[in-house]
Design an enzyme around this catalytic site. Structure first.
Site, PDB file in Angstrom:
ATOM      1  N   HIS B  74       0.837  -1.210   0.000  1.00 18.02           N
ATOM      2  CA  HIS B  74       0.000   0.000   0.000  1.00 18.02           C
ATOM      3  C   HIS B  74       0.871   1.260   0.000  1.00 18.02           C
ATOM      4  O   HIS B  74       0.642   2.197   0.778  1.00 18.02           O
ATOM      5  CB  HIS B  74      -1.002  -0.019   1.167  1.00 18.02           C
ATOM      6  N   TYR B 344       3.349  -5.101   9.983  1.00 15.61           N
ATOM      7  CA  TYR B 344       3.173  -3.645   9.863  1.00 15.61           C
ATOM      8  C   TYR B 344       4.237  -2.928  10.698  1.00 15.61           C
ATOM      9  O   TYR B 344       4.780  -1.893  10.302  1.00 15.61           O
ATOM     10  CB  TYR B 344       1.797  -3.203  10.381  1.00 15.61           C
TER      11      TYR B 344
END
Lengths: 187, 368
Positions: B74, B344
């Site tokens: 992303h 993450y």
């Protein structure tokens, strides 16, 4: 006994072993969680509040350390050994404070909420800043490795005295009953 | 360990020679080596090359390259902010303060899946929306959603296998179809999830896209009752299917530019819909959709009224970790959740320390 102790005070001994267990657990939790996918979340949820508990205990321990008289070094320790023992003690105290504070600061700089348990949060101690986060994150790891190495050196020295020199050095910190003997003050 | 027997206490150290001394030294060496070995093993440095967060992020870097300062997945995105107006109805299933009636500030980030920040927008790209709800007393709720109806992979291992299978072959510059075929044969759950994903046409832009939590979470209300919950953001704006690809060719940022234009025209709104699992609905398998007749709760309206470039916005340096949760929402037994949190975090640590390359969606573009 108070003026010329042969052992650490009971509170000193309790704090020593309690924190030894917590710090060792913390080192293993830390190193495991960053290498784990499945257990990461569970371990982080323990790591944060345990770190703050260590910080609080470190503060209590420092005050206790300043208020109590230490038993003397056994005569089996050379001047160099005594210097190393004192220096490593200072390093361990520094790391007990530095690691939780760097961790707390790192989460603050990383714009994370500092979750303890349930709705209980700690405030940020540093402004959110990406570069600061990256530096503190790396520092946290390096200090943790340094703590682990210092712990290994500390343990090696105690084992050396206990198994090779057999000078009952460990008795000064024992939580278990030890028979009194004169070896420390003899020789 | 422990104290030595008393009768040995007066023995001088020099009297220990030969085999006894060697044995004792050996004991010390073994104790230290075992502790050090356990430490190295816990850190994943020795033994099997298990899948770690670092190796997962390495996988993204292998497939997409390293783009300094950008998310490894992303990578391309824009930052938004606004507020959430809670209807108070979510309080029925969660004691989280986000569900008490009232207004809370939010920041967010729209993004496209993949690790190439300068890739051209495409209708079929996965669309992401990360939202941070700022709750009272320092609490936060962060969620990273995508436009897929289900997640294509059940476990982090499957995700990683597919990631590597999708890597371009150095010889052809394209993914090897045989590798993907093998992956789908080994993961029938992924094959059915991908079939469901392909059956749904993407919406025309970000503003009319529905975003889903995909994973299930455990909600606890003030009575201590628990529920397994998924959520969606459903656009208040009317939704249109994507246009033909030919229209989109001229502008490589057409999805983001459409979003910028829409938000400058007026605030964009989504309804936060909580879906409560029925008996037998899996909480640990994001590849399986829940039946459409499940209880739905309209928890409130998300309004986004401000847009900024990653270069100047707040969201670039926020980790939309799906396990930053308020009291009243917690992780389910879905194996993806802890792995997402771990990966993450690894990605965040890498990119925060890097020099930041300019975002493909510049501040000049978001200000238009």
């Amino acid at each position: 006994m108070a003026s010329n102790p042969t052992h650490f005070t009971p509170l000193s001994r309790i704090l020593h072993w309690l924190m030894a267990a917590m710090l060792l657990a913390m080192l293993f939790i830390g190193v495991s969680m960053v290498a784990s996918l499945g257990d990461y979340h569970r371990l982080v949820a323990i790591h944060r509040p345990l770190g703050i508990m260590i910080l609080i205990l470190a503060a209590i321990r420092l005050v206790n350390r300043m208020l109590t008289t230490l038993p003397p070094f056994p005569p089996t320790m050379s001047r160099r050994e005594r210097f190393l023992a004192s220096a490593s003690e200072r390093l361990l105290y520094t790391l007990m404070f530095a690691l939780p504070l760097v961790g707390w600061g790192m989460l603050s700089a990383g714009h994370y909420p500092i979750v303890m348990f349930g709705p209980v949060h700690l405030p940020a101690i540093l402004p959110a800043d990406p570069t600061l986060y990256a530096i503190l994150r790396k520092t946290h790891t390096i200090l943790a490795y340094l703590l682990f190495l210092t712990f290994l050196a500390h343990l090696s020295a105690v084992l050396f005295h206990t198994l090779i020199k057999r000078d009952h050095l460990l008795d000064r910190m024992a939580l278990w009953p030890v028979r009194t003997h004169g070896s420390i003050n003899k020789n | 360990m422990g104290s030595e027997p008393n009768q040995l206490s007066d023995a001088a150290p020099v009297s220990f020679g030969g085999a006894g001394l060697v044995l004792r030294l050996l004991v010390i060496a073994v104790v230290i080596a075992v502790i050090a070995g356990l430490f190295l093993d816990a850190g994943g440095w020795i033994g099997s090359r298990k899948l770690t967060p670092a190796r997962f992020v390495d996988g993204f870097e292998q497939v997409f390259g390293v783009h300094a300062g950008f998310r490894r997945n992303h990578a391309k995105g824009v930052d938004v902010s606004g507020y959430f107006e809670s209807s108070g109805q979510g309080a029925d299933i969660s004691k989280a303060s986000v569900f008490l009636a009232g207004r809370l500030p939010v920041v967010g980030r729209f993004s496209l899946g993949g690790g190439k920040p300068y890739a051209a927008d495409a209708a079929q790209s996965v669309r992401g929306l990360g939202i941070l709800f700022q709750l009272p007393h320092g609490e936060e709720w962060r969620t990273a959603m995508v436009n897929l109806p289900v997640f294509p992979f059940r476990t982090p291992q499957a995700f990683y296998e597919q990631l590597l299978a999708s890597a371009p072959d150095p010889a052809t510059g394209k993914p090897d179809p045989a590798k993907m075929k093998l992956f789908l044969e080994q993961h029938p759950e992924s094959a059915s999830a991908i079939q469901l994903i392909r059956s749904q046409k993407p919406a025309s832009g970000f503003d009319d896209t529905t975003f889903n939590s995909l994973n299930s979470f455990r909600f606890v209300n003030s009575l201590g009752e628990t529920a397994s919950v998924r959520w969606s953001l459903i656009p208040v704006q009317s939704s249109n299917p994507a246009q033909a690809e030919s229209v989109q060719q001229s502008d490589t940022n057409y999805l983001f530019d459409g979003l910028i234009a829409a938000i400058h025209k007026g605030p964009l709104q989504w309804r936060l819909i909580l879906t409560v699992a029925g008996p037998g609905d899996p909480s640990d398998d994001a590849t399986i959709p829940w039946p459409p007749d499940r209880r739905k709760i309209d928890a409130g309206i998300l309004t986004l009224d401000h847009i900024e470039s990653d270069d100047t916005g707040l969201a670039r340096d926020i980790n939309f970790d799906p396990l930053v949760l308020p009291n009243g929402i917690s992780a389910s037994d879905d194996p993806l959740l802890s792995a997402r949190s771990a990966v993450y975090s690894q990605d965040f640590t890498r990119r925060e320390g890097e020099h930041k390359e300019p975002s493909p969606i510049s501040a000049a573009e978001t200000g238009k």
